[in-house]
Design a protein around this motif. Structure first.
Motif, PDB file in Angstrom:
ATOM      1  N   PHE A  68       1.828   1.809 -11.073  1.00 54.15           N
ATOM      2  CA  PHE A  68       1.221   0.962  -9.850  1.00 54.15           C
ATOM      3  C   PHE A  68      -0.213   1.027  -9.817  1.00 54.15           C
ATOM      4  O   PHE A  68      -0.887   1.753 -10.391  1.00 54.15           O
ATOM      5  N   SER A  69      -0.780  -0.081  -9.345  1.00 52.64           N
ATOM      6  CA  SER A  69      -2.071  -0.250  -9.248  1.00 52.64           C
ATOM      7  C   SER A  69      -2.514  -1.336  -8.302  1.00 52.64           C
ATOM      8  O   SER A  69      -1.396  -1.972  -7.726  1.00 52.64           O
ATOM      9  N   THR A  70      -3.725  -0.939  -7.646  1.00 52.75           N
ATOM     10  CA  THR A  70      -4.011  -1.736  -6.233  1.00 52.75           C
ATOM     11  C   THR A  70      -5.458  -1.605  -6.627  1.00 52.75           C
ATOM     12  O   THR A  70      -6.015  -1.045  -7.453  1.00 52.75           O
ATOM     13  N   LYS A  71      -6.185  -2.514  -5.897  1.00 55.62           N
ATOM     14  CA  LYS A  71      -7.599  -2.651  -6.053  1.00 55.62           C
ATOM     15  C   LYS A  71      -8.386  -2.802  -4.620  1.00 55.62           C
ATOM     16  O   LYS A  71      -7.682  -3.712  -3.519  1.00 55.62           O
ATOM     17  N   GLY A  72      -9.793  -2.747  -4.417  1.00 56.63           N
ATOM     18  CA  GLY A  72     -10.298  -3.308  -3.324  1.00 56.63           C
ATOM     19  C   GLY A  72     -10.484  -2.423  -2.209  1.00 56.63           C
ATOM     20  O   GLY A  72     -10.193  -1.253  -2.181  1.00 56.63           O
ATOM     21  N   ASN A  73     -10.844  -2.759  -1.120  1.00 57.54           N
ATOM     22  CA  ASN A  73     -11.131  -2.172   0.327  1.00 57.54           C
ATOM     23  C   ASN A  73     -10.059  -1.308   0.669  1.00 57.54           C
ATOM     24  O   ASN A  73      -8.747  -1.596   0.357  1.00 57.54           O
ATOM     25  N   TYR A  74     -10.202  -0.201   1.154  1.00 60.68           N
ATOM     26  CA  TYR A  74      -9.322   0.309   1.876  1.00 60.68           C
ATOM     27  C   TYR A  74      -8.622  -0.273   3.041  1.00 60.68           C
ATOM     28  O   TYR A  74      -8.942  -0.925   3.953  1.00 60.68           O
ATOM     29  N   THR A  75      -7.150  -0.149   2.851  1.00 56.44           N
ATOM     30  CA  THR A  75      -6.236  -0.653   4.062  1.00 56.44           C
ATOM     31  C   THR A  75      -5.211   0.431   4.100  1.00 56.44           C
ATOM     32  O   THR A  75      -4.691   1.070   3.255  1.00 56.44           O
ATOM     33  N   ASP A  76      -4.621   0.525   5.388  1.00 54.94           N
ATOM     34  CA  ASP A  76      -3.424   1.418   5.604  1.00 54.94           C
ATOM     35  C   ASP A  76      -2.410   1.145   4.893  1.00 54.94           C
ATOM     36  O   ASP A  76      -1.640   2.081   4.115  1.00 54.94           O
ATOM     37  N   GLU A  77      -2.085  -0.047   4.491  1.00 53.37           N
ATOM     38  CA  GLU A  77      -0.973  -0.644   3.730  1.00 53.37           C
ATOM     39  C   GLU A  77      -1.150  -0.546   2.121  1.00 53.37           C
ATOM     40  O   GLU A  77      -0.155   0.124   1.511  1.00 53.37           O
ATOM     41  N   LYS A  78      -2.235  -0.485   1.746  1.00 55.93           N
ATOM     42  CA  LYS A  78      -2.417  -0.061   0.257  1.00 55.93           C
ATOM     43  C   LYS A  78      -2.435   1.208   0.046  1.00 55.93           C
ATOM     44  O   LYS A  78      -1.725   1.910  -0.771  1.00 55.93           O
ATOM     45  N   MET A  79      -2.773   2.102   1.108  1.00 57.88           N
ATOM     46  CA  MET A  79      -2.636   3.740   0.898  1.00 57.88           C
ATOM     47  C   MET A  79      -1.100   4.202   1.085  1.00 57.88           C
ATOM     48  O   MET A  79      -0.537   4.830   0.373  1.00 57.88           O
ATOM     49  N   GLN A  80      -0.466   3.260   1.887  1.00 60.85           N
ATOM     50  CA  GLN A  80       1.006   3.451   2.119  1.00 60.85           C
ATOM     51  C   GLN A  80       1.671   3.162   0.711  1.00 60.85           C
ATOM     52  O   GLN A  80       2.801   3.800   0.254  1.00 60.85           O
ATOM     53  N   GLU A  81       1.336   2.081   0.140  1.00 64.92           N
ATOM     54  CA  GLU A  81       1.983   1.683  -1.176  1.00 64.92           C
ATOM     55  C   GLU A  81       1.583   2.856  -2.235  1.00 64.92           C
ATOM     56  O   GLU A  81       2.635   3.405  -2.942  1.00 64.92           O
ATOM     57  N   ILE A  82       0.497   3.379  -2.313  1.00 62.39           N
ATOM     58  CA  ILE A  82       0.084   4.689  -3.087  1.00 62.39           C
ATOM     59  C   ILE A  82       0.968   5.719  -2.745  1.00 62.39           C
ATOM     60  O   ILE A  82       1.498   6.341  -3.718  1.00 62.39           O
ATOM     61  N   ILE A  83       1.056   5.981  -1.555  1.00 59.50           N
ATOM     62  CA  ILE A  83       1.986   7.184  -1.310  1.00 59.50           C
ATOM     63  C   ILE A  83       3.612   6.912  -1.707  1.00 59.50           C
ATOM     64  O   ILE A  83       4.293   7.725  -2.500  1.00 59.50           O
ATOM     65  N   ASN A  84       4.039   5.566  -1.458  1.00 61.51           N
ATOM     66  CA  ASN A  84       5.469   5.494  -1.885  1.00 61.51           C
ATOM     67  C   ASN A  84       5.719   5.482  -3.280  1.00 61.51           C
ATOM     68  O   ASN A  84       6.664   6.037  -3.938  1.00 61.51           O
ATOM     69  N   ALA A  85       4.665   5.233  -4.159  1.00 56.70           N
ATOM     70  CA  ALA A  85       4.677   4.976  -5.430  1.00 56.70           C
ATOM     71  C   ALA A  85       4.502   6.590  -6.045  1.00 56.70           C
ATOM     72  O   ALA A  85       5.094   6.856  -6.912  1.00 56.70           O
ATOM     73  N   LEU A  86       4.052   7.659  -5.343  1.00 58.79           N
ATOM     74  CA  LEU A  86       3.900   8.779  -5.489  1.00 58.79           C
ATOM     75  C   LEU A  86       5.291   9.718  -5.088  1.00 58.79           C
ATOM     76  O   LEU A  86       5.082  10.927  -5.270  1.00 58.79           O
ATOM     77  N   ALA A  87       6.124   9.148  -4.407  1.00 57.68           N
ATOM     78  CA  ALA A  87       7.116   9.847  -4.010  1.00 57.68           C
ATOM     79  C   ALA A  87       7.826  10.813  -4.894  1.00 57.68           C
ATOM     80  O   ALA A  87       8.364  12.072  -4.660  1.00 57.68           O
ATOM     81  N   PRO A  88       7.997  10.498  -6.214  1.00 54.84           N
ATOM     82  CA  PRO A  88       8.615  11.161  -7.164  1.00 54.84           C
ATOM     83  C   PRO A  88       7.890  12.532  -7.392  1.00 54.84           C
ATOM     84  O   PRO A  88       8.257  13.365  -7.984  1.00 54.84           O
ATOM     85  N   SER A  89       6.828  12.721  -7.031  1.00 54.13           N
ATOM     86  CA  SER A  89       5.802  13.951  -7.321  1.00 54.13           C
ATOM     87  C   SER A  89       5.752  14.858  -6.291  1.00 54.13           C
ATOM     88  O   SER A  89       5.105  15.804  -6.332  1.00 54.13           O
ATOM     89  N   LEU A  90       6.674  14.586  -5.263  1.00 48.92           N
ATOM     90  CA  LEU A  90       6.635  15.662  -4.005  1.00 48.92           C
ATOM     91  C   LEU A  90       7.032  16.844  -4.396  1.00 48.92           C
ATOM     92  O   LEU A  90       8.078  17.027  -5.242  1.00 48.92           O
ATOM     93  N   LYS A  91       6.620  18.030  -3.984  1.00 45.04           N
ATOM     94  CA  LYS A  91       7.056  19.232  -4.309  1.00 45.04           C
ATOM     95  C   LYS A  91       8.189  19.632  -3.401  1.00 45.04           C
ATOM     96  O   LYS A  91       8.509  19.254  -2.501  1.00 45.04           O
TER      97      LYS A  91
END
Length: 179
Positions: free
Chosen positions: A156-179
């Protein structure tokens, strides 16, 4: 047919940076003076890389710092908080005419950054050509974010200014890494 088109548009709009390819080799140095080779040194973990190669991009990256810290670095004892087993790195890139400033800036940042955060701040000093091409950097004025899987591939990749939507996309992409 409509669903496929919508998925294709979503993927094209939000992902760039050679998703599916192994992240190009990058030698970095942490504020604790540890040399970390990316992707080789990511120890088989999912990894979030936050890169900036200009003063303006570093300022924008600063807006991402608290949300990334709170979601992926800070270790809460609350049972209601998700815990991610990932590497998280903020990487200022010193290339071209900025290369001589590398050590001076690193020393200055070391003085101002909390010791708990220092292992998460990596400095890169070198050329930009390979990264600009392979990671599709199109503007020095914005930060770039890449999630690597356990094999070092960009998922996954994204760029630019912070938005809640972009942060949620990062969280979703990292779901397999949850402990």
């Amino acid at each position: 047919m409509r669903i496929i088109l919508i998925v294709l548009l979503f993927t094209t709009f939000h992902s760039f940076g050679q998703v599916g390819d192994v992240f190009p080799d990058m030698t970095t140095e942490s504020l604790t003076h540890e040399i970390i080779e990316i992707p080789e040194g990511t120890n088989g973990k999912y990894t979030l890389l936050c890169l900036a190669y200009s003063k303006k991009a570093e300022e924008d990256l600063g807006k991402w710092f608290s949300p990334i810290y709170n979601n992926f670095i800070h270790e809460s004892t609350s049972p209601f908080v998700f815990h991610y087993d990932i590497n998280t790195y903020f990487i200022p890139m010193f290339t071209g005419a900025k290369r001589p400033a590398y050590k001076k800036v690193m020393a200055k940042v070391q003085e101002s950054v909390d010791p708990l955060i220092q292992p998460h701040v990596l400095f890169y000093e070198g050329t930009m050509v390979e990264y600009r091409t392979k990671l599709e950097f199109d503007s020095p004025k914005i930060p770039y974010f890449y999630i690597l899987d356990t094999q070092g591939k960009v998922i996954f990749s994204t760029k630019g200014n912070y938005t809640d939507e972009k942060m949620q996309e990062i969280i979703n992409a990292l779901a397999p890494s949850l402990k």
